[in-house]
Design a protein around this motif. Structure first.
Motif, PDB file in Angstrom:
ATOM      1  N   VAL A  46      -2.123   2.541  -3.711  1.00  0.00           N
ATOM      2  CA  VAL A  46      -1.774   1.724  -4.857  1.00  0.00           C
ATOM      3  C   VAL A  46      -0.904   0.580  -4.369  1.00  0.00           C
ATOM      4  N   ARG A  47      -1.153  -0.622  -4.928  1.00  0.00           N
ATOM      5  CA  ARG A  47      -0.210  -1.719  -4.675  1.00  0.00           C
ATOM      6  C   ARG A  47       0.858  -1.603  -5.740  1.00  0.00           C
ATOM      7  N   ALA A  99       0.852  -1.193   0.000  1.00  0.00           N
ATOM      8  CA  ALA A  99       0.000   0.000   0.000  1.00  0.00           C
ATOM      9  C   ALA A  99       0.884   1.237   0.000  1.00  0.00           C
ATOM     10  N   VAL A 100       0.811   1.966  -1.095  1.00  0.00           N
ATOM     11  CA  VAL A 100       1.572   3.213  -1.205  1.00  0.00           C
ATOM     12  C   VAL A 100       0.570   4.344  -1.290  1.00  0.00           C
ATOM     13  N   ALA A 101       0.724   5.355  -0.460  1.00  0.00           N
ATOM     14  CA  ALA A 101      -0.108   6.551  -0.603  1.00  0.00           C
ATOM     15  C   ALA A 101       0.339   7.220  -1.898  1.00  0.00           C
ATOM     16  N   VAL A 146      -5.955   0.380  -5.074  1.00  0.00           N
ATOM     17  CA  VAL A 146      -6.572  -0.395  -4.001  1.00  0.00           C
ATOM     18  C   VAL A 146      -7.981   0.162  -3.802  1.00  0.00           C
ATOM     19  N   ALA A 147      -8.983  -0.746  -3.822  1.00  0.00           N
ATOM     20  CA  ALA A 147     -10.375  -0.294  -3.666  1.00  0.00           C
ATOM     21  C   ALA A 147     -10.560   0.303  -2.279  1.00  0.00           C
ATOM     22  N   LEU A 148     -11.428   1.292  -2.189  1.00  0.00           N
ATOM     23  CA  LEU A 148     -11.685   1.930  -0.909  1.00  0.00           C
ATOM     24  C   LEU A 148     -12.232   0.893   0.072  1.00  0.00           C
ATOM     25  N   ASP A 149     -13.192   0.074  -0.398  1.00  0.00           N
ATOM     26  CA  ASP A 149     -13.747  -0.980   0.431  1.00  0.00           C
ATOM     27  C   ASP A 149     -14.235  -2.076  -0.508  1.00  0.00           C
ATOM     28  N   THR A 150     -13.659  -3.285  -0.393  1.00  0.00           N
ATOM     29  CA  THR A 150     -14.019  -4.362  -1.322  1.00  0.00           C
ATOM     30  C   THR A 150     -15.492  -4.752  -1.201  1.00  0.00           C
TER      31      THR A 150
END
Ligand code: SAH
Length: 493
Positions: free
Chosen positions: A174-175, A133-135, A159-163
């Motif tokens: 971002v991954r 997880a990168v900001a 990365v989804a906010l909430d799966t």
């Protein structure tokens, strides 16, 4: 915050050499205390064919807030802003903090030093770096734009906010997977060290002037000429315009040595141009030069002294206006003057232009005959660099001995410092400032100098004039009337 570095190897070049290159033994898990929390280094795998080192940073959010105390953020703000100090992404998403830890824990590796395996440190190796997880402000596109030009194969998945709720869309995380066979480990670490904070783009730490040096050191060999050089510089320095400018100019010097002139002109123009699509205010340094130029034009001056000219920004502006027929920059620093000469391209200037400009080394605390006979003198952000007891000596040199009809003096307004987002309370703006004055202190000084040497003083704001604390920069315009003596001297000349 979590990051892994993996490499592949063979019996001749075992992957476990990564331990030597990182100066961290694959056999041990190690813990380091850093300014923002605890960093752990360990190896999930360490085989001849494959070796992975992991860096895990446990951020201490309380320590983070204590360190940041006194900064503008959250102070006297709404309750949710105050809570935001405690509940935020800092502990989880890779950001500037991970970069700081990376720089501290792997500092020798970052410099490419490895006594045990020097030949491996100098050679490219197969690398795979993963950060779950990168900001990333700017999303996967920006991630690619930053890393791809450096020789990385980039995988950047939002990365989804909430799966559970896909229609909420993506988060700002971002991954990230970076793969390359062309880079040394030191290069890879230096890319991360600079680009993680750039992606994060948070303004949570104080950017000191030596950040410019850190950026240039870590950016050596890859930042000059990077297509996103300006954005990188800008964000790395947390959008402090004067620092960005300083870094861009020094990068420009690096390029000067490496590229032909037409390209240098382009960089020059790019520096003047807007950084990003986002609107931003005119940098204060530019507003200051505009106010000075306006003051000089009003005064009708043709022969101008720029006292404490530094690296020659104002001299360059003066050269662009033909009404200024004689322009002399003076500074005590030979280094600043050398940079000024180079920036102005003095050695390649046409004879006509060259005859208008001169750079002199000298100290303003000593009377100097070379400073007489000018119409105007500028002291832009200079007086605050002198120890207060030396100031009367400068006053005499300028107002008593050189005695131009117009003198323009600018200095920071210390009251405005509370408005700088990145300035901790009670700090001056520049490490070398010996003092910073309130509006009243500057007014009183200007009035006293004017009185003593027979000038009038008028004060003007530079930059946004805040109703409470005034403008960021204060300008005093000193004038004296032409005397009979002046007229005689002018005639004789
Ligand atoms: N005028 C420029 C630079 C300001 S920085 C600008 O507005 O951007 C201050 C400059 O003053 C530095 O370049 C420093 O070398 C110079 N300086 C400081 N003390 C000085 C002195 N006693 N005599 C001459 N120059 C001095």
């Amino acid at each position: 915050m979590f990051l892994t570095i993996s490499t592949r190897g063979t019996a001749a070049t075992p992957a476990t050499d990564l331990g030597f290159l990182l100066h961290k033994n694959p056999g041990n898990a190690q813990t380091f205390s850093t300014s923002h929390g605890t960093a752990h280094v360990f190896y999930p795998e360490a085989e001849v064919e494959r070796c992975t080192a992991a860096l895990l940073l446990e951020v201490d959010p309380i320590a983070l807030i204590r360190r940041g105390k006194g900064k503008g953020k959250g102070r006297g703000g709404a309750p949710d802003a105050a809570l935001g100090q405690y509940v935020n992404d800092r502990p989880y998403a890779a950001s500037s903090l991970l970069a700081v830890a990376l720089g501290a824990v792997f500092s020798t590796a970052l410099h490419g030093v490895c006594k045990a395996r020097p030949e491996r440190a100098a050679a490219p190796l197969p690398l795979r770096i993963e950060v779950p997880a990168v900001a990333a402000k700017g999303g996967p596109d920006l991630v690619r734009a930053l890393f791809a030009p450096l020789g990385w194969d980039v995988t950047a998945e939002p990365v989804a906010l909430d799966t559970e709720f896909p229609d909420w869309g993506d988060s700002r995380y971002v991954r990230l997977v970076l793969e390359s066979e062309q880079l040394t480990l030191a290069e890879a670490l230096r890319h991360l060290y600079v680009l993680l904070p750039v992606l994060d783009d948070a303004k949570h730490y104080w950017v000191s002037p030596d950040e410019v040096d850190k950026l240039l050191r870590a950016g050596e060999g890859w930042l000059p000429g990077h297509p996103e050089q300006r954005l990188i510089t800008n964000r790395y320095l947390s959008r402090r315009w004067s620092l960005t400018r300083q870094a861009m100019e020094r990068l420009e010097l690096v390029r000067l040595a490496e590229t032909d002139d037409s390209e240098v002109e382009d960089i020059d123009n790019a520096v003047e141009a807007e950084a990003e699509a986002e609107p931003r205010p005119t940098p204060l340094a530019v507003q200051r030069r505009e106010a000075i130029l306006a003051g000089l034009r009003e005064s009708g001056a043709a022969r101008v002294l720029d006292l404490g000219c530094g690296e020659g920004h104002l001299v360059r502006e003066l050269l662009r206006d033909v009404r200024f027929t004689e322009i002399t920059g003076v500074d005590v620093s030979a280094r600043a003057l050398a940079i000024a000469a180079r920036r102005l391209k003095l050695d390649r200037m046409g004879e006509r232009q060259a005859s208008r400009v001169r750079l002199l080394q000298g100290s303003l605390t000593y009377t100097d005959k070379r400073l007489t006979g000018y119409d105007a003198a500028v002291l832009s952000e200079v007086i605050e660099h002198l120890d207060l007891p030396r100031l009367p000596a400068l006053e005499y040199t300028v107002f008593g001995a050189a005695r131009p009809r117009t003198v323009l003096v600018t200095t920071p307004n210390v009251e405005y410092n509370v408005r700088w987002e990145t300035l901790p309370a009670g700090h001056v703006r520049h490490g070398d400032h010996r003092f910073e004055w309130t509006r009243e202190e500057f007014r009183a000084w200007a009035a006293a100098v004017a009185e003593r040497y027979g000038y009038t003083a008028e004060l003007r704001p530079v930059g946004p004039d805040d109703p409470e604390v005034g403008p960021p920069t204060q300008l005093a315009v000193f004038h004296r009337d032409t005397t009979e003596q002046d007229k005689k001297e002018a005639k004789a000349a």
